[in-house]
Scaffold this motif. Structure first.
Motif, PDB file in Angstrom:
ATOM      1  N   ASN A 111       9.104 -13.671  -9.421  1.00 28.08           N
ATOM      2  CA  ASN A 111       8.643 -13.887  -8.046  1.00 28.08           C
ATOM      3  C   ASN A 111       8.788 -12.643  -7.177  1.00 28.08           C
ATOM      4  O   ASN A 111       7.948 -12.379  -6.325  1.00 28.08           O
ATOM      5  CB  ASN A 111       9.382 -15.068  -7.427  1.00 28.08           C
ATOM      6  N   LYS A 112       9.849 -11.880  -7.372  1.00 29.42           N
ATOM      7  CA  LYS A 112      10.049 -10.665  -6.570  1.00 29.42           C
ATOM      8  C   LYS A 112       8.917  -9.671  -6.827  1.00 29.42           C
ATOM      9  O   LYS A 112       8.359  -9.104  -5.899  1.00 29.42           O
ATOM     10  CB  LYS A 112      11.413 -10.044  -6.902  1.00 29.42           C
ATOM     11  N   LEU A 170       5.972 -10.405  -7.964  1.00 26.71           N
ATOM     12  CA  LEU A 170       4.765 -11.012  -7.404  1.00 26.71           C
ATOM     13  C   LEU A 170       4.639 -10.677  -5.922  1.00 26.71           C
ATOM     14  O   LEU A 170       3.570 -10.282  -5.450  1.00 26.71           O
ATOM     15  CB  LEU A 170       4.779 -12.526  -7.613  1.00 26.71           C
ATOM     16  N   GLU A 171       5.736 -10.827  -5.188  1.00 27.12           N
ATOM     17  CA  GLU A 171       5.722 -10.511  -3.758  1.00 27.12           C
ATOM     18  C   GLU A 171       5.443  -9.027  -3.521  1.00 27.12           C
ATOM     19  O   GLU A 171       4.739  -8.660  -2.589  1.00 27.12           O
ATOM     20  CB  GLU A 171       7.047 -10.907  -3.120  1.00 27.12           C
ATOM     21  N   THR A 227       9.103 -22.492  -0.945  1.00 28.43           N
ATOM     22  CA  THR A 227       8.912 -21.113  -1.374  1.00 28.43           C
ATOM     23  C   THR A 227       8.304 -21.090  -2.771  1.00 28.43           C
ATOM     24  O   THR A 227       7.411 -20.293  -3.056  1.00 28.43           O
ATOM     25  CB  THR A 227      10.246 -20.345  -1.362  1.00 28.43           C
ATOM     26  N   ARG A 228       8.768 -21.969  -3.613  1.00 27.55           N
ATOM     27  CA  ARG A 228       8.208 -22.072  -4.969  1.00 27.55           C
ATOM     28  C   ARG A 228       6.724 -22.416  -4.918  1.00 27.55           C
ATOM     29  O   ARG A 228       5.920 -21.879  -5.668  1.00 27.55           O
ATOM     30  CB  ARG A 228       8.981 -23.128  -5.752  1.00 27.55           C
ATOM     31  N   HIS A 233       4.730 -19.370  -3.993  1.00 26.05           N
ATOM     32  CA  HIS A 233       4.582 -18.480  -5.145  1.00 26.05           C
ATOM     33  C   HIS A 233       3.506 -18.986  -6.095  1.00 26.05           C
ATOM     34  O   HIS A 233       2.721 -18.199  -6.635  1.00 26.05           O
ATOM     35  CB  HIS A 233       5.914 -18.315  -5.878  1.00 26.05           C
ATOM     36  N   LYS A 234       3.446 -20.299  -6.271  1.00 27.24           N
ATOM     37  CA  LYS A 234       2.408 -20.859  -7.138  1.00 27.24           C
ATOM     38  C   LYS A 234       1.018 -20.611  -6.549  1.00 27.24           C
ATOM     39  O   LYS A 234       0.078 -20.286  -7.272  1.00 27.24           O
ATOM     40  CB  LYS A 234       2.640 -22.350  -7.350  1.00 27.24           C
ATOM     41  N   ARG A 255       0.132 -17.024  -7.129  1.00 26.81           N
ATOM     42  CA  ARG A 255      -0.241 -16.788  -8.536  1.00 26.81           C
ATOM     43  C   ARG A 255      -1.671 -17.246  -8.804  1.00 26.81           C
ATOM     44  O   ARG A 255      -2.451 -16.553  -9.463  1.00 26.81           O
ATOM     45  CB  ARG A 255       0.722 -17.514  -9.473  1.00 26.81           C
TER      46      ARG A 255
END
Length: 76
Positions: free
Chosen positions: A9-10, A12-13, A37-38, A41-42, A45
């Motif tokens: 995730n990091k 990804l950000e 937050t999850r 992130h999805k 993505r």
């Protein structure tokens, strides 16, 4: 190169740059739904995958909107 689902995730950000319109759309979705937050992130993505399919380096508002439609339709 790593696949979208393989990156943390990091990272990804770090690699996700959203323009102001895309940020605003995502912020409105956060305020109006129960996204975690999850969940964000999805969405990022999926939006990244949509942008990749268009052969685009950047995620635009249409990518975010489409990803939100997929995600929010699964929350209900």
């Amino acid at each position: 190169n790593q696949l979208n689902g393989q990156i943390n995730n990091k990272y990804l950000e770090d690699i996700t740059t959203l323009n102001s319109e895309s940020k605003e759309i995502l912020q409105q979705a956060l305020e109006r739904s129960s996204l975690s937050t999850r969940g964000v992130h999805k969405i990022l993505r999926v939006a990244r995958t949509i942008a990749d399919m268009r052969h685009s380096e950047s995620i635009d508002k249409e990518d975010i909107t489409e990803a939100l439609q997929y995600r929010l339709s699964n929350i209900k």
